[in-house]
Design a protein around this motif. Structure first.
Motif, PDB file in Angstrom:
ATOM      1  N   TRP A 216      36.369  26.362  35.372  1.00 45.04           N
ATOM      2  CA  TRP A 216      35.324  27.383  35.515  1.00 45.04           C
ATOM      3  C   TRP A 216      34.846  27.809  34.137  1.00 45.04           C
ATOM      4  N   ALA A 242      31.407  30.769  36.609  1.00 45.14           N
ATOM      5  CA  ALA A 242      31.981  31.851  37.419  1.00 45.14           C
ATOM      6  C   ALA A 242      31.210  33.148  37.251  1.00 45.14           C
ATOM      7  N   ASN A 269      37.827  37.231  39.967  1.00 48.19           N
ATOM      8  CA  ASN A 269      37.186  36.010  40.438  1.00 48.19           C
ATOM      9  C   ASN A 269      38.135  35.205  41.325  1.00 48.19           C
ATOM     10  N   ARG A 270      39.377  35.068  40.880  1.00 51.42           N
ATOM     11  CA  ARG A 270      40.359  34.335  41.682  1.00 51.42           C
ATOM     12  C   ARG A 270      40.642  35.055  42.993  1.00 51.42           C
ATOM     13  N   ARG A 273      37.939  34.504  45.635  1.00 54.75           N
ATOM     14  CA  ARG A 273      37.994  33.181  46.264  1.00 54.75           C
ATOM     15  C   ARG A 273      39.188  33.066  47.211  1.00 54.75           C
ATOM     16  N   GLU A 274      40.308  33.705  46.861  1.00 52.66           N
ATOM     17  CA  GLU A 274      41.467  33.665  47.758  1.00 52.66           C
ATOM     18  C   GLU A 274      41.201  34.460  49.034  1.00 52.66           C
ATOM     19  N   ALA A 276      38.271  34.882  50.383  1.00 54.69           N
ATOM     20  CA  ALA A 276      37.339  34.058  51.157  1.00 54.69           C
ATOM     21  C   ALA A 276      38.088  32.944  51.887  1.00 54.69           C
TER      22      ALA A 276
END
Length: 382
Positions: A216, A242, A269-270, A273-274, A276
């Motif tokens: 990223w 990102a 950011n991580r 996504r987790e 989601a």
């Protein structure tokens, strides 16, 4: 930061090393009050004394640790008759249970999964510092940062020095000094110059991302410049971007100051996504500890999601089947002897044996996975 040589040594030498080998993970975080006065070293020594270590191995491990003055969170150490390697990390390791005693030590087969998982799965971020005088690129990995000093050397040319004057020129363009057709031509000239400059920078970045294995990108700098630069990126790099992070107030900020600016963004950011991924699992997945173990061992999952800290024990039947409790053992492997084992010891091998990629989630996603999904969830192949 773990260098390429470290990563190669871990995978090529430590992973296949013959037993017995000491594998030790310890919480050495100086910010932890329980580690004040090097209390972590006392705990490590007590743990080593409880193992059946050869005297010479125990002595060389203690000698190595006594010289350690950690500025890290975790120490990972591997030692045997012919080996002693220690790594200090600024991030927590998955699966390792350091909650009680804050030391996990084993004498036997190498226990390298937590470290190898971090190396293979932890995402690598590239930070592009868009600056008028000197563009910079930083590699952020495992909570550490490293500047690639030669990343944009080709940009430091007469063309880039012309662009340093661009903001001042634009300020006077709005005044009477540069108006009409002459001002429009000048504006187009500056825009064309900037576009060529950004395209050149994008080309250099594309090669850098490929060689650095960057997952990223984070763009850092004035909004106008980062926005224009992002528009010049090829599609493959735009999809890896990102987000944008404001630069430090000091244009000559150190790598450490850059790291402090980007780490909160990386965490958010991580986490997004987790979360989601959990939503996708709720809509399409199979979850629950018992149902998840069963589906995994039937080969149904292509992706298995588990908490960063597994924290439970399961039963392994003599035939190799892993189940949640004795009622399941009686149903699926009647008459076989069973052994209670930490889920963390068997889950990575189960996932690998049945062709499922294992993803471990942290923070808010980990809490939700435990509370709402009963620890395990997977995306099925069918």
């Amino acid at each position: 930061m773990l260098r390429k040589d470290d990563i190669h040594f871990i995978k090529d030498t430590i992973v296949p090393h013959s037993a017995p080998l000491l594998s030790l993970y310890a919480d050495i975080n100086p910010a932890n009050r329980d580690n004040a006065g090097r209390a972590w070293l006392v705990r490590v020594k007590n743990t080593l004394r409880s193992l059946s270590l050869p005297r010479d191995v125990q002595e060389k491990v203690i000698e190595a640790l006594e010289f350690e003055r950690p500025e890290a969170r975790i120490c990972a150490l591997f030692a045997g008759k012919d080996l002693l390697r220690m790594y200090t990390l600024r991030v927590d390791l998955p699966v390792v249970d350091l909650a009680h005693g804050r030391v996990d030590a084993r004498w036997g087969e190498p226990y390298v999964f937590p470290l190898v998982y971090m190396i293979d799965e932890y995402e690598r971020y590239g930070v592009v510092f868009v600056d008028r005088e000197r563009w910079r690129f930083y590699d952020v990995f495992l909570g550490d940062i490293d500047e690639r000093a030669d990343a944009f050397l080709e940009l430091h040319s007469d063309q880039s020095r012309k662009l340093e004057k661009r903001p001042a020129v634009r300020l006077v363009q709005g005044a009477v000094l540069r108006g009409g057709a002459e001002g429009d031509r000048f504006e187009r000239h500056v825009e064309a110059l900037a576009h060529r400059f950004y395209k050149r920078a994008a080309h250099l970045l594309e090669k850098l991302v490929d060689t650095a294995h960057t997952d990223w990108l984070i763009l850092m700098g004035p909004d106008e410049d980062t926005h224009h630069f992002e528009q010049c990126l090829p599609r493959a790099l735009r999809t890896r971007t990102a987000g944008l992070v404001p630069p430090p107030s000091n244009p000559e900020a150190s790598a450490g100051e850059i790291l402090k600016k980007v780490l909160p963004f990386i965490t958010d950011n991580r986490q997004a996504r987790e979360l989601a991924l959990l939503q996708e699992l709720r809509e399409k997945g199979i979850w629950g500890l018992s149902g998840g173990l069963q589906a995994l061992q039937m080969g149904r999952f292509h992706l298995l999601v588990a908490p960063w800290s597994l924290g439970v024990k399961v039963l392994r039947c003599a035939g190799g089947l892993v189940v949640q409790d004795r009622s399941a053992a009686e149903a699926f492997c009647p008459g076989q002897s069973v052994q209670e084992v930490p889920l963390s010891d068997v889950l990575p091998d189960l996932a690998a044996a049945h062709g499922a990629r294992l993803e471990l989630v942290q923070g808010q996603a980990e809490d939700r996975l435990i509370r709402e999904f009963d620890r395990l969830a997977g995306l099925p192949r069918w």
